[in-house]
Scaffold this active site. Structure first.
Site, PDB file in Angstrom:
ATOM      1  N   CYS A 113       0.813  -1.222   0.000  1.00 42.18           N
ATOM      2  CA  CYS A 113       0.000   0.000   0.000  1.00 42.18           C
ATOM      3  C   CYS A 113       0.848   1.275   0.000  1.00 42.18           C
ATOM      4  O   CYS A 113       0.332   2.363  -0.233  1.00 42.18           O
ATOM      5  CB  CYS A 113      -0.942   0.003   1.199  1.00 42.18           C
ATOM      6  SG  CYS A 113      -2.134  -1.342   1.110  1.00 42.18           S
ATOM      7  N   HIS A 247      -3.079   7.359   2.977  1.00 40.76           N
ATOM      8  CA  HIS A 247      -3.515   6.092   2.389  1.00 40.76           C
ATOM      9  C   HIS A 247      -4.865   5.755   3.006  1.00 40.76           C
ATOM     10  O   HIS A 247      -5.058   5.877   4.221  1.00 40.76           O
ATOM     11  CB  HIS A 247      -2.480   5.008   2.692  1.00 40.76           C
ATOM     12  CG  HIS A 247      -2.967   3.641   2.377  1.00 40.76           C
ATOM     13  ND1 HIS A 247      -3.528   3.326   1.154  1.00 40.76           N
ATOM     14  CD2 HIS A 247      -2.994   2.497   3.111  1.00 40.76           C
ATOM     15  CE1 HIS A 247      -3.867   2.055   1.159  1.00 40.76           C
ATOM     16  NE2 HIS A 247      -3.566   1.530   2.327  1.00 40.76           N
ATOM     17  N   ASN A 277     -10.053   0.518   0.354  1.00 34.96           N
ATOM     18  CA  ASN A 277      -8.586   0.563   0.296  1.00 34.96           C
ATOM     19  C   ASN A 277      -8.136   0.028  -1.066  1.00 34.96           C
ATOM     20  O   ASN A 277      -8.260  -1.160  -1.344  1.00 34.96           O
ATOM     21  CB  ASN A 277      -8.036  -0.295   1.449  1.00 34.96           C
ATOM     22  CG  ASN A 277      -6.523  -0.320   1.489  1.00 34.96           C
ATOM     23  OD1 ASN A 277      -5.857   0.068   0.535  1.00 34.96           O
ATOM     24  ND2 ASN A 277      -5.974  -0.801   2.592  1.00 34.96           N
TER      25      ASN A 277
HETATM   26  N1  COA Z   1     -18.309  -8.494   9.650  1.00 34.64           N
HETATM   27  C1  COA Z   1     -18.652  -8.887  10.888  1.00 34.64           C
HETATM   28  N2  COA Z   1     -17.775  -9.302  11.809  1.00 34.64           N
HETATM   29  C2  COA Z   1     -16.477  -9.326  11.448  1.00 34.64           C
HETATM   30  C3  COA Z   1     -16.037  -8.929  10.178  1.00 34.64           C
HETATM   31  C4  COA Z   1     -17.012  -8.500   9.273  1.00 34.64           C
HETATM   32  N3  COA Z   1     -16.700  -8.098   8.014  1.00 34.64           N
HETATM   33  N4  COA Z   1     -14.707  -9.052  10.136  1.00 34.64           N
HETATM   34  C5  COA Z   1     -14.298  -9.514  11.318  1.00 34.64           C
HETATM   35  N5  COA Z   1     -15.376  -9.693  12.120  1.00 34.64           N
HETATM   36  C6  COA Z   1     -15.400 -10.189  13.512  1.00 34.64           C
HETATM   37  C7  COA Z   1     -14.213 -11.050  13.839  1.00 34.64           C
HETATM   38  O1  COA Z   1     -14.408 -12.369  13.373  1.00 34.64           O
HETATM   39  C8  COA Z   1     -14.201 -10.964  15.338  1.00 34.64           C
HETATM   40  O2  COA Z   1     -15.186 -11.851  15.828  1.00 34.64           O
HETATM   41  P1  COA Z   1     -14.943 -12.708  17.198  1.00 34.64           P
HETATM   42  O3  COA Z   1     -14.759 -11.673  18.256  1.00 34.64           O
HETATM   43  O4  COA Z   1     -16.171 -13.495  17.293  1.00 34.64           O
HETATM   44  O5  COA Z   1     -13.693 -13.478  16.926  1.00 34.64           O
HETATM   45  C9  COA Z   1     -14.677  -9.548  15.632  1.00 34.64           C
HETATM   46  O6  COA Z   1     -15.310  -9.096  14.408  1.00 34.64           O
HETATM   47  C10 COA Z   1     -13.566  -8.596  16.008  1.00 34.64           C
HETATM   48  O7  COA Z   1     -12.483  -8.784  15.101  1.00 34.64           O
HETATM   49  P2  COA Z   1     -11.257  -7.832  15.083  1.00 34.64           P
HETATM   50  O8  COA Z   1     -10.317  -8.283  14.003  1.00 34.64           O
HETATM   51  O9  COA Z   1     -10.683  -7.687  16.478  1.00 34.64           O
HETATM   52  O10 COA Z   1     -11.954  -6.461  14.671  1.00 34.64           O
HETATM   53  P3  COA Z   1     -11.358  -5.026  14.596  1.00 34.64           P
HETATM   54  O11 COA Z   1     -12.105  -4.107  15.451  1.00 34.64           O
HETATM   55  O12 COA Z   1      -9.871  -5.042  14.737  1.00 34.64           O
HETATM   56  O13 COA Z   1     -11.687  -4.623  13.090  1.00 34.64           O
HETATM   57  C11 COA Z   1     -10.529  -4.486  10.999  1.00 34.64           C
HETATM   58  C12 COA Z   1     -11.168  -5.386  12.032  1.00 34.64           C
HETATM   59  C13 COA Z   1      -9.935  -5.365   9.916  1.00 34.64           C
HETATM   60  C14 COA Z   1     -11.607  -3.589  10.432  1.00 34.64           C
HETATM   61  C15 COA Z   1      -9.428  -3.606  11.681  1.00 34.64           C
HETATM   62  O14 COA Z   1      -8.595  -4.417  12.465  1.00 34.64           O
HETATM   63  C16 COA Z   1      -8.596  -2.884  10.689  1.00 34.64           C
HETATM   64  O15 COA Z   1      -9.067  -2.045   9.938  1.00 34.64           O
HETATM   65  N6  COA Z   1      -7.287  -3.131  10.700  1.00 34.64           N
HETATM   66  C17 COA Z   1      -6.357  -2.495   9.794  1.00 34.64           C
HETATM   67  C18 COA Z   1      -6.400  -3.220   8.481  1.00 34.64           C
HETATM   68  C19 COA Z   1      -5.718  -2.445   7.403  1.00 34.64           C
HETATM   69  O16 COA Z   1      -5.748  -1.253   7.399  1.00 34.64           O
HETATM   70  N7  COA Z   1      -5.116  -3.177   6.483  1.00 34.64           N
HETATM   71  C20 COA Z   1      -4.486  -2.612   5.352  1.00 34.64           C
HETATM   72  C21 COA Z   1      -3.237  -1.965   5.750  1.00 34.64           C
HETATM   73  S1  COA Z   1      -2.583  -1.185   4.364  1.00 34.64           S
END
Ligand code: COA
Length: 320
Positions: A113, A247, A277
């Site tokens: 990214c 980004h 993204n």
């Molecule tokens: N819909 C519903 N639930 C979802 C889901 C979705 N699309 N994706 C994940 N979950 C669930 C998980 O399974 C987890 O469930 P559990 O508690 O039963 O295990 C719960 O939501 C929490 O997951 P978690 O990964 O801790 O959520 P989060 O608050 O961290 O949000 C992201 C997830 C991916 C949105 C967040 O971590 C994020 O944006 N991270 C950065 C990613 C990024 O920017 N990547 C590119 C970098 S260039």
């Protein structure tokens, strides 16, 4: 020594749109969950006939037109992508041929990214050192082709698209500084395996794996530091920055960096809601949007920053 200046911007988004609601029918997810955690409502997705190079071609032609240049005048093409059409030749070579700009240097940069920031930094060095006069710097991604659509925590975050800039040697200051960093100890937190392993096609391994929560924490910490380092390198203050182009990974990551800069969200260019993204394409897509709608004006100071798999991160401070 020349300065390197952005003289034209362009972008392209595929026509097809996939909304959060569309995901509700194929995944255990909701529009509310996706929007509240990421700020994303929809993303653009390429169709069968499109490719990373076809999107790059349209974005590049728009940037060339804005710069008032013909493709034949370009002597350097750098494409930032992690979803290239072929393992080789590079998307930059394919793009060069599509544009009819054959002859100059053309290569890809793979910095996930942060790829566009890296590519912009490399083009700047080429131009300052006299190795090129007119460069095309492109970020183009078909993320939809490397996503696992059964993994709800990663597939809802990404979209497809392309952005491009023309960078020219100039007497006036333009790209004031670029900064590139990496820390490979985080390589297992966000990656896509190569499908061609030991001469065998292992197609189903060629999907993105993301440990979102860990990525989030390192991204916030790192990007806040990047902002300070970039301003310090230019003896500038936070108040000197007119626009932040982050980004577009997650609205919560973007907001915390803006807060660190004391920057009101009206001065942050946001595309994440409608584009999600788009990896290496997200910064040039946002730049083009804000230039074309008249928000970013000539002479204004723009801070661009990005973070991605590697981890790799970087920034560019630009006088438009
Ligand atoms: N819909 C519903 N639930 C979802 C889901 C979705 N699309 N994706 C994940 N979950 C669930 C998980 O399974 C987890 O469930 P559990 O508690 O039963 O295990 C719960 O939501 C929490 O997951 P978690 O990964 O801790 O959520 P989060 O608050 O961290 O949000 C992201 C997830 C991916 C949105 C967040 O971590 C994020 O944006 N991270 C950065 C990613 C990024 O920017 N990547 C590119 C970098 S260039």
């Amino acid at each position: 020594m020349f300065n390197a200046k952005i003289t034209g911007t362009g972008s392209y988004l595929p026509e097809k749109v996939v909304t959060n609601k569309d995901f509700e029918s194929i995944l255990e997810t909701t529009d509310e969950w996706i929007y509240s955690r990421t700020g994303i409502k929809q993303r653009h997705v390429i169709d069968e006939k499109e490719s990373v190079s076809s999107m790059a071609e349209i974005a590049s032609n728009n940037a060339l037109e804005a710069a008032g240049l013909d493709a034949s005048e370009i002597d350097l093409i750098i494409v930032a992508t992690s979803s290239s059409d072929r393992v080789f030749p590079s998307t930059a070579c394919i793009l060069q041929n599509r544009l009819g700009a054959n002859g100059g240097a053309a290569f890809d940069v793979q910095a996930a990214c942060s790829g566009f920031i890296y590519a912009l930094g490399i083009a700047t060095q080429f131009i300052k050192a006299g190795g090129a006069k007119k460069a095309l710097v492109v970020g183009s991604e078909a993320n939809s082709r490397i996503l696992d659509y059964s993994d709800r925590s990663s597939c809802v975050i990404f979209g497809d698209g392309a952005g491009a800039v023309v960078v020219e040697a100039s007497e006036e200051p333009g790209i004031l500084s670029t900064h590139m960093n990496a820390d490979g100890q985080y390589q297992d937190l966000l990656y896509v395996n190569n499908p061609i392993k030991d001469q065998k096609q292992e197609g189903d391994q060629a999907f993105m794996t993301m440990h979102g929560n860990d990525v989030y924490k390192v991204a916030v910490k790192t990007l806040s530091r990047v902002v300070d380092e970039t301003l310090e390198a230019n003896n500038m203050d936070k108040s000197d920055v007119d626009w932040l182009i982050p980004h577009q990974a997650n609205i919560r990551i973007i907001s915390s960096v803006a807060k660190k800069l004391n920057m009101p969200m009206e001065k942050v260019v946001l595309t994440i809601e409608n584009q999600a993204n788009t990896s290496a394409a997200s910064v040039p897509l946002a730049l083009d949007q804000a230039v074309r709608d008249g928000r970013i004006k000539k002479g204004e100071i723009v801070l661009m920053e990005a973070f991605g798999g590697g981890f790799v991160w970087g920034s560019a401070l630009v006088k438009m």
